[in-house]
Design an enzyme around this catalytic site. Sequence first.
Site, PDB file in Angstrom:
ATOM      1  N   MET A  30      39.916  18.921  13.358  1.00  5.41           N
ATOM      2  CA  MET A  30      39.733  19.637  14.628  1.00  5.41           C
ATOM      3  C   MET A  30      38.798  18.818  15.520  1.00  5.41           C
ATOM      4  O   MET A  30      38.168  19.355  16.441  1.00  5.41           O
ATOM      5  CB  MET A  30      39.173  21.039  14.380  1.00  5.41           C
ATOM      6  CG  MET A  30      40.140  21.890  13.559  1.00  5.41           C
ATOM      7  SD  MET A  30      39.974  23.653  13.844  1.00  5.41           S
ATOM      8  CE  MET A  30      38.330  23.922  13.227  1.00  5.41           C
ATOM      9  N   GLY A  36      32.252  12.337   7.221  1.00  5.90           N
ATOM     10  CA  GLY A  36      33.130  12.996   6.237  1.00  5.90           C
ATOM     11  C   GLY A  36      34.593  12.764   6.591  1.00  5.90           C
ATOM     12  O   GLY A  36      35.401  12.382   5.728  1.00  5.90           O
ATOM     13  N   HIS A  37      34.939  12.968   7.868  1.00  9.50           N
ATOM     14  CA  HIS A  37      36.330  12.737   8.298  1.00  9.50           C
ATOM     15  C   HIS A  37      36.696  11.252   8.131  1.00  9.50           C
ATOM     16  O   HIS A  37      37.784  10.920   7.672  1.00  9.50           O
ATOM     17  CB  HIS A  37      36.500  13.082   9.782  1.00  9.50           C
ATOM     18  CG  HIS A  37      36.248  14.512  10.121  1.00  9.50           C
ATOM     19  ND1 HIS A  37      35.167  14.920  10.857  1.00  9.50           N
ATOM     20  CD2 HIS A  37      36.965  15.627   9.845  1.00  9.50           C
ATOM     21  CE1 HIS A  37      35.209  16.228  11.033  1.00  9.50           C
ATOM     22  NE2 HIS A  37      36.282  16.689  10.420  1.00  9.50           N
ATOM     23  N   GLN A  61      42.788  30.023  13.871  1.00 13.63           N
ATOM     24  CA  GLN A  61      41.980  30.131  12.653  1.00 13.63           C
ATOM     25  C   GLN A  61      40.545  30.568  12.920  1.00 13.63           C
ATOM     26  O   GLN A  61      39.752  30.676  11.986  1.00 13.63           O
ATOM     27  CB  GLN A  61      42.010  28.816  11.865  1.00 13.63           C
ATOM     28  CG  GLN A  61      41.229  27.666  12.475  1.00 13.63           C
ATOM     29  CD  GLN A  61      41.424  26.395  11.677  1.00 13.63           C
ATOM     30  OE1 GLN A  61      42.467  25.752  11.721  1.00 13.63           O
ATOM     31  NE2 GLN A  61      40.415  26.017  10.896  1.00 13.63           N
ATOM     32  N   GLY A 149      38.788  17.450   2.880  1.00 14.02           N
ATOM     33  CA  GLY A 149      37.430  17.321   2.350  1.00 14.02           C
ATOM     34  C   GLY A 149      37.059  18.469   1.416  1.00 14.02           C
ATOM     35  O   GLY A 149      37.419  19.630   1.674  1.00 14.02           O
ATOM     36  N   LYS A 151      34.327  19.857   1.125  1.00 14.47           N
ATOM     37  CA  LYS A 151      33.401  20.848   1.705  1.00 14.47           C
ATOM     38  C   LYS A 151      34.122  22.180   1.924  1.00 14.47           C
ATOM     39  O   LYS A 151      33.576  23.234   1.676  1.00 14.47           O
ATOM     40  CB  LYS A 151      32.777  20.365   3.008  1.00 14.47           C
ATOM     41  CG  LYS A 151      31.666  21.331   3.430  1.00 14.47           C
ATOM     42  CD  LYS A 151      30.966  20.907   4.656  1.00 14.47           C
ATOM     43  CE  LYS A 151      31.742  21.214   5.890  1.00 14.47           C
ATOM     44  NZ  LYS A 151      31.851  22.669   6.180  1.00 14.47           N
ATOM     45  N   MET A 186      27.896  17.277   5.685  1.00 15.50           N
ATOM     46  CA  MET A 186      28.290  16.996   7.070  1.00 15.50           C
ATOM     47  C   MET A 186      29.302  18.028   7.538  1.00 15.50           C
ATOM     48  O   MET A 186      30.222  18.393   6.801  1.00 15.50           O
ATOM     49  CB  MET A 186      28.873  15.600   7.168  1.00 15.50           C
ATOM     50  CG  MET A 186      27.799  14.568   6.979  1.00 15.50           C
ATOM     51  SD  MET A 186      28.219  13.035   7.742  1.00 15.50           S
ATOM     52  CE  MET A 186      26.777  12.086   7.290  1.00 15.50           C
TER      53      MET A 186
HETATM   54  O1  PAF Z   1      39.323  21.709   8.144  1.00 16.57           O
HETATM   55  C1  PAF Z   1      39.673  21.708   9.346  1.00 16.57           C
HETATM   56  O2  PAF Z   1      39.127  20.993  10.175  1.00 16.57           O
HETATM   57  C2  PAF Z   1      40.807  22.624   9.780  1.00 16.57           C
HETATM   58  O3  PAF Z   1      40.780  23.815   9.059  1.00 16.57           O
HETATM   59  C3  PAF Z   1      42.194  21.963   9.687  1.00 16.57           C
HETATM   60  C4  PAF Z   1      42.534  21.613   8.270  1.00 16.57           C
HETATM   61  C5  PAF Z   1      42.218  20.701  10.543  1.00 16.57           C
HETATM   62  C6  PAF Z   1      43.254  22.911  10.214  1.00 16.57           C
HETATM   63  O4  PAF Z   1      43.040  23.227  11.550  1.00 16.57           O
END
Ligand code: PAF
Length: 279
Positions: A30, A36-37, A61, A149, A151, A186
């Site tokens: 997102m 972490g990403h 979400q 991740g 987390k 993170m």
């Molecule tokens: O973990 C996230 O950042 C979100 O839940 C994801 C997996 C990108 C779905 O929108």
Amino acid sequence: MILCKTISDLTRVLNAKKASNQTIGFVPTMGALHAGHLSLVKQAKLKSDCVVCSIFVNPTQFNQESDLKNYPITIENDLKLLAESNCDVVFVPTISEVYPDGLKKSQAAVLGSITMMFEGAYRPGHFDGVHTILKRLFDIVKPNLVYFGQKDFQQCLLVKKLIAYYSLSIEFFMGEIVRESDGLAMSSRNVRLTAEERKVATEIFKALSIIKQNWHKNTAANLIAIARKQLEMHPLIKIEYLNCVDSDNLLETVDKENVVCLIAVNCGAIRLIDNVLLP
Ligand code: PAF
């Protein structure tokens, strides 16, 4: 790095890659990217020919309007970080591209009881939104491998269930939690902590570390009580849950193997989650 904003652009780019037998590794995000990403992108790079990262703040979400409104957007910096991490393709769609028929969500409950516990219970509708967006993104990208991740441990279980439920030929990888030097996991939400909250937030990992370090020396119930007491000394911290459960199904267990300790707290106004695998 190729930037695609529409599904048709992305499909054209990925069809060319797939036609030359390239494997696609996918890292959904997102945005508001942190180390972490980027570590997931690096891991994806090791196992796939082409790494695709999506940046999409998924409205369905968020169970609280204010959380969605305050979610950090740092797109220029995200694109720079992804290019530096050798990401091949970045997909940044609009809401109407992803949800052409409006913000409808599909029920996560079809994926089983893990979707109703912990985050599912404290954030009603959250996993419906995660289920909806990930099914949609997997259908669009059609990846060979996906990276998530640790987390968001419960989200990782949901992804595994989703892959099995829809019989997708996708290999799932979970990347370890990347922590700040003082142990705080993170998270894109960390930037919203005040200086005082940021300091107190380090108590979360300290509490998890007490449990991990003493796992074979004490009962889970005693360790949780000790960790709770330590956290409750800090008025800014309000615990939502702190439980040691079976890491496959999140049910209570007396076993000392295959356990995960899950925690969610409100640290001032910011909700933070973390976990450790045990032993
Ligand atoms: O973990 C996230 O950042 C979100 O839940 C994801 C997996 C990108 C779905 O929108």
